[in-house]
Design a protein around this motif. Structure first.
Motif, PDB file in Angstrom:
ATOM      1  N   PHE A  28       0.716  -1.256  -0.144  1.00  0.00           N
ATOM      2  CA  PHE A  28      -0.012   0.031   0.089  1.00  0.00           C
ATOM      3  C   PHE A  28       0.891   1.104   0.091  1.00  0.00           C
ATOM      4  CE2 PHE A  28      -2.503  -3.258   1.979  1.00  0.00           C
ATOM      5  CZ  PHE A  28      -3.653  -3.128   1.000  1.00  0.00           C
ATOM      6  N   ASN A  29       0.454   2.249  -0.495  1.00  0.00           N
ATOM      7  CA  ASN A  29       1.273   3.721  -0.520  1.00  0.00           C
ATOM      8  C   ASN A  29       1.201   4.199   0.691  1.00  0.00           C
ATOM      9  OD1 ASN A  29      -0.879   5.003  -0.657  1.00  0.00           O
ATOM     10  ND2 ASN A  29      -1.051   5.777  -2.755  1.00  0.00           N
ATOM     11  N   ALA A  31      -0.295   6.541   1.656  1.00  0.00           N
ATOM     12  CA  ALA A  31      -1.732   6.947   2.201  1.00  0.00           C
ATOM     13  C   ALA A  31      -2.609   5.587   2.464  1.00  0.00           C
ATOM     14  CB  ALA A  31      -2.566   7.801   1.105  1.00  0.00           C
ATOM     15  N   GLY A  32      -1.885   4.617   2.510  1.00  0.00           N
ATOM     16  CA  GLY A  32      -2.350   3.374   2.836  1.00  0.00           C
ATOM     17  C   GLY A  32      -3.405   2.714   1.482  1.00  0.00           C
ATOM     18  N   LEU A  33      -3.213   3.112   0.601  1.00  0.00           N
ATOM     19  CA  LEU A  33      -3.921   2.846  -0.751  1.00  0.00           C
ATOM     20  C   LEU A  33      -3.165   1.942  -1.949  1.00  0.00           C
ATOM     21  CD1 LEU A  33      -5.659   6.330  -1.096  1.00  0.00           C
ATOM     22  CD2 LEU A  33      -6.517   4.170   0.055  1.00  0.00           C
ATOM     23  N   ILE A  34      -3.868   1.272  -2.461  1.00  0.00           N
ATOM     24  CA  ILE A  34      -3.548   0.597  -3.785  1.00  0.00           C
ATOM     25  C   ILE A  34      -4.073   0.625  -4.944  1.00  0.00           C
ATOM     26  CG2 ILE A  34      -4.506  -1.614  -3.086  1.00  0.00           C
ATOM     27  CD1 ILE A  34      -2.286  -2.968  -4.078  1.00  0.00           C
ATOM     28  N   PRO A  35      -3.514   1.002  -6.139  1.00  0.00           N
ATOM     29  CA  PRO A  35      -4.515   1.257  -7.298  1.00  0.00           C
ATOM     30  C   PRO A  35      -5.306  -0.164  -7.785  1.00  0.00           C
ATOM     31  CG  PRO A  35      -2.110   1.291  -8.004  1.00  0.00           C
ATOM     32  CD  PRO A  35      -2.276   1.050  -6.545  1.00  0.00           C
ATOM     33  N   ALA A  36      -6.382  -0.241  -8.128  1.00  0.00           N
ATOM     34  CA  ALA A  36      -7.321  -1.211  -8.664  1.00  0.00           C
ATOM     35  C   ALA A  36      -7.801  -0.922  -9.950  1.00  0.00           C
ATOM     36  CB  ALA A  36      -8.255  -1.363  -7.573  1.00  0.00           C
ATOM     37  N   ILE A  37      -7.386  -1.831 -11.015  1.00  0.00           N
ATOM     38  CA  ILE A  37      -7.961  -1.770 -12.250  1.00  0.00           C
ATOM     39  C   ILE A  37      -9.193  -2.522 -12.237  1.00  0.00           C
ATOM     40  CG2 ILE A  37      -7.507  -2.079 -14.673  1.00  0.00           C
ATOM     41  CD1 ILE A  37      -4.593  -1.622 -13.669  1.00  0.00           C
ATOM     42  N   ALA A  38     -10.296  -2.274 -12.808  1.00  0.00           N
ATOM     43  CA  ALA A  38     -11.471  -2.754 -12.853  1.00  0.00           C
ATOM     44  C   ALA A  38     -11.764  -3.139 -14.343  1.00  0.00           C
ATOM     45  CB  ALA A  38     -12.782  -2.233 -12.502  1.00  0.00           C
ATOM     46  N   GLN A  39     -11.702  -4.589 -14.744  1.00  0.00           N
ATOM     47  CA  GLN A  39     -12.015  -4.997 -16.131  1.00  0.00           C
ATOM     48  C   GLN A  39     -12.921  -5.856 -16.304  1.00  0.00           C
ATOM     49  OE1 GLN A  39      -9.092  -8.225 -17.040  1.00  0.00           O
ATOM     50  NE2 GLN A  39      -8.850  -7.178 -19.072  1.00  0.00           N
ATOM     51  N   GLN A  40     -14.110  -5.781 -17.308  1.00  0.00           N
ATOM     52  CA  GLN A  40     -15.012  -6.681 -17.500  1.00  0.00           C
ATOM     53  C   GLN A  40     -14.774  -7.968 -17.542  1.00  0.00           C
ATOM     54  OE1 GLN A  40     -18.205  -5.944 -17.224  1.00  0.00           O
ATOM     55  NE2 GLN A  40     -18.835  -8.176 -17.731  1.00  0.00           N
ATOM     56  N   HIS A  41     -15.141  -8.681 -16.915  1.00  0.00           N
ATOM     57  CA  HIS A  41     -14.596 -10.300 -16.929  1.00  0.00           C
ATOM     58  C   HIS A  41     -14.752 -11.028 -18.055  1.00  0.00           C
ATOM     59  CE1 HIS A  41     -18.463 -12.560 -16.386  1.00  0.00           C
ATOM     60  NE2 HIS A  41     -18.930 -11.615 -16.215  1.00  0.00           N
ATOM     61  N   VAL A  46     -11.352  -2.725 -20.324  1.00  0.00           N
ATOM     62  CA  VAL A  46     -10.674  -2.041 -18.861  1.00  0.00           C
ATOM     63  C   VAL A  46     -11.873  -0.964 -18.759  1.00  0.00           C
ATOM     64  CG1 VAL A  46      -8.923  -0.765 -18.076  1.00  0.00           C
ATOM     65  CG2 VAL A  46      -8.284  -2.794 -19.472  1.00  0.00           C
ATOM     66  N   LEU A  47     -12.318  -1.037 -17.538  1.00  0.00           N
ATOM     67  CA  LEU A  47     -13.525   0.115 -17.205  1.00  0.00           C
ATOM     68  C   LEU A  47     -13.012   1.109 -16.490  1.00  0.00           C
ATOM     69  CD1 LEU A  47     -15.920  -2.664 -16.042  1.00  0.00           C
ATOM     70  CD2 LEU A  47     -16.063  -1.438 -18.289  1.00  0.00           C
ATOM     71  N   MET A  48     -12.237   1.110 -15.448  1.00  0.00           N
ATOM     72  CA  MET A  48     -11.831   2.272 -14.651  1.00  0.00           C
ATOM     73  C   MET A  48     -10.450   1.627 -13.726  1.00  0.00           C
ATOM     74  SD  MET A  48     -14.957   2.077 -11.711  1.00  0.00           S
ATOM     75  CE  MET A  48     -14.033   2.657 -10.567  1.00  0.00           C
ATOM     76  N   MET A  49     -10.004   2.874 -13.144  1.00  0.00           N
ATOM     77  CA  MET A  49      -9.195   2.590 -11.970  1.00  0.00           C
ATOM     78  C   MET A  49      -9.419   3.425 -10.762  1.00  0.00           C
ATOM     79  SD  MET A  49      -6.707   4.343 -10.412  1.00  0.00           S
ATOM     80  CE  MET A  49      -5.143   4.442  -9.754  1.00  0.00           C
ATOM     81  N   ALA A  50      -9.403   2.781  -9.779  1.00  0.00           N
ATOM     82  CA  ALA A  50      -9.843   3.333  -8.543  1.00  0.00           C
ATOM     83  C   ALA A  50      -8.750   2.966  -7.316  1.00  0.00           C
ATOM     84  CB  ALA A  50     -11.156   3.259  -7.972  1.00  0.00           C
ATOM     85  N   TRP A  51      -8.985   3.357  -6.079  1.00  0.00           N
ATOM     86  CA  TRP A  51      -7.977   3.187  -4.909  1.00  0.00           C
ATOM     87  C   TRP A  51      -8.902   2.231  -4.286  1.00  0.00           C
ATOM     88  CZ3 TRP A  51      -3.016   4.335  -5.423  1.00  0.00           C
ATOM     89  CH2 TRP A  51      -2.756   5.383  -6.609  1.00  0.00           C
ATOM     90  N   MET A  52      -7.900   1.200  -3.513  1.00  0.00           N
ATOM     91  CA  MET A  52      -8.571   0.684  -2.469  1.00  0.00           C
ATOM     92  C   MET A  52      -7.647   0.647  -1.141  1.00  0.00           C
ATOM     93  SD  MET A  52      -9.943  -2.891  -4.194  1.00  0.00           S
ATOM     94  CE  MET A  52     -11.622  -3.326  -3.936  1.00  0.00           C
ATOM     95  N   ASN A  53      -8.039   0.483   0.080  1.00  0.00           N
ATOM     96  CA  ASN A  53      -7.315   0.497   1.132  1.00  0.00           C
ATOM     97  C   ASN A  53      -7.526  -1.268   1.497  1.00  0.00           C
ATOM     98  OD1 ASN A  53      -9.856   0.370   2.633  1.00  0.00           O
ATOM     99  ND2 ASN A  53      -9.164   2.416   3.593  1.00  0.00           N
ATOM    100  N   ASP A  97       4.844  -7.514  -7.967  1.00  0.00           N
ATOM    101  CA  ASP A  97       5.124  -6.487  -7.165  1.00  0.00           C
ATOM    102  C   ASP A  97       4.317  -6.226  -5.823  1.00  0.00           C
ATOM    103  OD1 ASP A  97       7.645  -6.139  -8.769  1.00  0.00           O
ATOM    104  OD2 ASP A  97       6.499  -4.709  -9.723  1.00  0.00           O
ATOM    105  N   GLY A  98       3.242  -6.602  -5.914  1.00  0.00           N
ATOM    106  CA  GLY A  98       2.523  -6.535  -4.689  1.00  0.00           C
ATOM    107  C   GLY A  98       1.805  -5.173  -4.503  1.00  0.00           C
ATOM    108  N   ASP A  99       1.815  -4.372  -5.541  1.00  0.00           N
ATOM    109  CA  ASP A  99       1.318  -3.022  -5.723  1.00  0.00           C
ATOM    110  C   ASP A  99       0.262  -2.569  -6.431  1.00  0.00           C
ATOM    111  OD1 ASP A  99       2.791  -2.934  -8.051  1.00  0.00           O
ATOM    112  OD2 ASP A  99       4.253  -1.376  -7.311  1.00  0.00           O
ATOM    113  N   THR A 100      -0.302  -3.505  -7.184  1.00  0.00           N
ATOM    114  CA  THR A 100      -1.610  -3.189  -7.989  1.00  0.00           C
ATOM    115  C   THR A 100      -2.486  -4.532  -7.815  1.00  0.00           C
ATOM    116  OG1 THR A 100      -0.084  -1.740  -9.411  1.00  0.00           O
ATOM    117  CG2 THR A 100      -2.238  -2.600 -10.487  1.00  0.00           C
ATOM    118  N   LEU A 101      -3.617  -4.103  -8.192  1.00  0.00           N
ATOM    119  CA  LEU A 101      -4.859  -4.948  -8.011  1.00  0.00           C
ATOM    120  C   LEU A 101      -5.270  -5.166  -9.451  1.00  0.00           C
ATOM    121  CD1 LEU A 101      -6.580  -4.401  -4.650  1.00  0.00           C
ATOM    122  CD2 LEU A 101      -5.389  -6.549  -5.425  1.00  0.00           C
ATOM    123  N   LEU A 102      -5.751  -6.246  -9.973  1.00  0.00           N
ATOM    124  CA  LEU A 102      -6.833  -6.321 -11.220  1.00  0.00           C
ATOM    125  C   LEU A 102      -8.032  -6.929 -10.682  1.00  0.00           C
ATOM    126  CD1 LEU A 102      -7.315  -6.164 -13.957  1.00  0.00           C
ATOM    127  CD2 LEU A 102      -6.376  -8.218 -14.263  1.00  0.00           C
TER     128      LEU A 102
END
Length: 149
Positions: A28-29, A31-41, A46-53, A97-102
């Protein structure tokens, strides 16, 4: 990189580790966040990118309804709570790397606050930018006068 993630680099197919061990290793960065890329299964779009804690990631994994961290609101944001355009989790993956979610999701209607299916509708070329999709729904229909940014 954590020892846990380093050990996974050479792990055999179908190796399993406890979820808490992996979440403890997530990068997590500040701020305690990690980028999350949303993809239609089913389409791969690729739909969007947002943040998750960690809290919103755990909620998403537990409930199957995608929950992000809203930086502007400073609180969890359950996708679709204002617009009704929800995301239902089909699969979640962490990068090497443990720093981005799909997140592979089943998206109801548009994912973008502009009413478009994807947030990625501005194509950049060498000398111009071009809009590549029309809104599916007028954002005022989704949000009234309170369109999120």
């Amino acid at each position: 990189m954590s020892d846990v993630l380093k050990a996974l680099e050479g792990a055999a197919l179908d190796t399993r580790r406890p979820l808490d061990e992996i979440l403890d290793a997530v990068r997590f960065n500040e701020a305690g966040l990690i980028p999350a890329i949303a993809q239609q299964h089913d389409s791969g779009e690729v739909l969007m990118m947002a943040w998750m804690n960690r809290e919103t990631l755990e909620e998403t994994l537990r409930t199957g309804r995608v929950c992000y961290w809203s930086r502007s609101r400073g609180k969890p944001w359950r996708k679709g709570e204002s617009s009704g355009q929800q995301q239902h989790l089909q699969a979640a993956s962490l990068d090497c790397d443990g720093d981005t979610l799909l997140l592979q999701v089943d998206q109801t209607g548009p994912a973008c606050h502009t009413g478009r299916r994807s947030c990625f509708y501005v194509t950049l070329d060498a000398d111009e930018a071009r809009i590549t999709s029309e809104p599916m729904i007028d954002p005022r229909t989704l949000y009234g006068d309170k369109t999120p940014h």
